[in-house]
Structure formats: C-alpha cells, structure tokens
Scaffold this active site. Sequence first.
Site, PDB file in Angstrom:
ATOM      1  N   CYS A  65     -50.284  50.971  92.778  1.00  0.00           N
ATOM      2  CA  CYS A  65     -50.498  49.543  93.016  1.00  0.00           C
ATOM      3  C   CYS A  65     -49.484  49.006  94.022  1.00  0.00           C
ATOM      4  CB  CYS A  65     -50.377  48.756  91.709  1.00  0.00           C
ATOM      5  SG  CYS A  65     -51.825  48.885  90.660  1.00  0.00           S
ATOM      6  N   HIS A  66     -49.983  48.196  94.963  1.00  0.00           N
ATOM      7  CA  HIS A  66     -49.093  47.589  95.954  1.00  0.00           C
ATOM      8  C   HIS A  66     -48.354  46.398  95.346  1.00  0.00           C
ATOM      9  CE1 HIS A  66     -52.061  49.697  98.453  1.00  0.00           C
ATOM     10  NE2 HIS A  66     -51.118  49.759  99.371  1.00  0.00           N
ATOM     11  N   GLU A  72     -54.214  43.986  88.445  1.00  0.00           N
ATOM     12  CA  GLU A  72     -53.222  43.044  87.916  1.00  0.00           C
ATOM     13  C   GLU A  72     -53.829  42.182  86.806  1.00  0.00           C
ATOM     14  OE1 GLU A  72     -51.646  44.468  91.711  1.00  0.00           O
ATOM     15  OE2 GLU A  72     -53.635  43.829  91.045  1.00  0.00           O
ATOM     16  N   ASP A  99     -48.825  42.867  68.358  1.00  0.00           N
ATOM     17  CA  ASP A  99     -47.463  43.012  67.833  1.00  0.00           C
ATOM     18  C   ASP A  99     -47.077  41.847  66.926  1.00  0.00           C
ATOM     19  OD1 ASP A  99     -44.750  44.283  67.886  1.00  0.00           O
ATOM     20  OD2 ASP A  99     -44.233  42.375  68.843  1.00  0.00           O
TER      21      ASP A  99
END
Length: 303
Positions: free
Chosen positions: A63-64, A99, A113
């Site tokens: 990924c950039h 993203e 969580d």
Amino acid sequence: MVDITHKSTTLRTATAQAVVKVSKSETIEAIKNDTVPKGHVFAMSKAAGLLGVKRTPDILPDCHPLPIEFTGVEYDINGLEITVLFTVKTIYKTGVEVEAMHGASVVALNMYDMLKPIDKGIEIHAIKLLEKKGGKSDFRDRFRKDLKAAVVVCSDTISAGHKEDKAGKAIIEKLESCDVKISEYVIIPDEIEDIQAKAKQYEAEGIDMVIYTGGTGLSGRDVTPEALIPLLDRRIPGIEEAIRNYGQDRTPFSMLSRSVAGTIKDTLILALPGSTNGAKESMDAIFPAVLHSFRILKGARHD
C-alpha cells in the site's frame, strides 16, 4: 510497490463495511445505554478506526502512503447485527479501497475487544468494499469507442532517416490503450506548409483527432505552433495547462514547451513535445479524460 508516478491526482473515495454480530439482545442494550465496562463502544471504536486507517501502509507492504483527507464512520443496528460503514476520501494518484476496508476491520475488532467481557459469542463477518469512485474505471465507459486519430511526427532529422521515431510510437500506444483507432501515422519535416496541409487533410476526411509530436520547442525550426494556431477555430487552454503542469512536476524544463490544443470544426488538434518522455507524459496527462471533448462537440450534456 506499483509505480503510480504516471497517474494524475484526482478525488478518490471508498466505502467499506464490516458486520459485528452479537449473541444476545442484552449486548445491544448495553451499547445503547453506554453501560459496557470498557467504555463507550461506538466512540472508542471510531477512534480506533481513525488511527488504524492512517497506519494501513505500515501494515500492508504494497500500500502506498497517502494523505487521508476525510474519514467517516457510521453504525447501523439491525437486530443483533451492527453494520459498520467506513468511508475514506483523498486527493491522490491511487484509490483508498484497502484503507476503507482496513478501517472498517479495525472498528469491528475494537468493538469485539470491548464487548467480549459481556458476550462470548460475537462474530465479525461481511468485511467488503461497497463502493469506490475516482479511478479510471469510473470514466472508461463514458467515452466513445469509434474515435479515429492521425499521428504526425514533425522532425527534419527523423524524416531524413537519421533518427528513429519513438515519440510517435508512444502516442500510438497510449491511443490504442484508450480504444482509439489509428487512421494514419506519418513523419514529415518541420515545414509550416506540410504541417498545415496534414491538419486540413485530416479535418476534411473527418478524422476525430490529429496529434502532432515535435516542433513545440524554442529552436528556429520549431514551427508547429506557428503552423497550427492560425488554423484553429478555438484554443483549449485547459488541455495545454494540464500538459505543462503534469510535466513540470516531473522536469523543470516542461515550462519551455509550447504545446497547443484546439479544434478545427469537430476535429481535435494537439501539438505535443517531440521527446519520447515529453510525448508520453503529455499523453498520460490528458488521456483518457480528453476524450470527453468528443461528447461535448456532439452536443452531449455534462453529467
């Protein structure tokens, strides 16, 4: 990493989802009433997603790194399922699909969580991309597929056989990748009469676009703009600006180019630099977006 240096910066958006399924209605009530022991589930999970999306290139090696200029997180409760909608925006050369999916995943994991102390049956599923905008695929089908082009190389040296043409071939390669048919490819000397004759010929034949390469510099024999500008019905400054702006990001000498764009009736005329890199980068700067001009010339309305 994939080379994206040839791409133009555009607005890119993507929306992804993740679904968190709890095992009992009491868990949903605890979320709504803010009684979960670890804190406010939606607010903290949103914060985790905002942090996570910025770290995407740190976790996924291909990924950039790119500027995240907007992130939006929404929740929708339907029975025992909570759908997370994660939207990312940037103005950059590549999309933000990964993203957005990463952000949605982090939100879902943080919810897991926080909720696991009160619910041991939580599941995360349906992580997927819902929508993306801004890439070349959004525009590909908006362009006509019946366009014809002529490519004219203006060079005393090449026409005399002392040098091989590479710029014209680079232009042809780009045109073919945009589904434009090549009607003619010709090499002529830097003579105003020859340059003008080709433009008049192709316009009379109904060729959609004529792309010249060469003769746009500052030497005494660089006469392509002087030949073409008097023939043009209208200049298109935006195309010229886009070419030079794109090139200036890659070489400080782009400002010296005198690239020209305009129309003779319904024929688009482009005069590009004669160097291979200059021609290729000029084509990258404006194609395929410039093909939208043919819908406008035919009277189509803007979307």
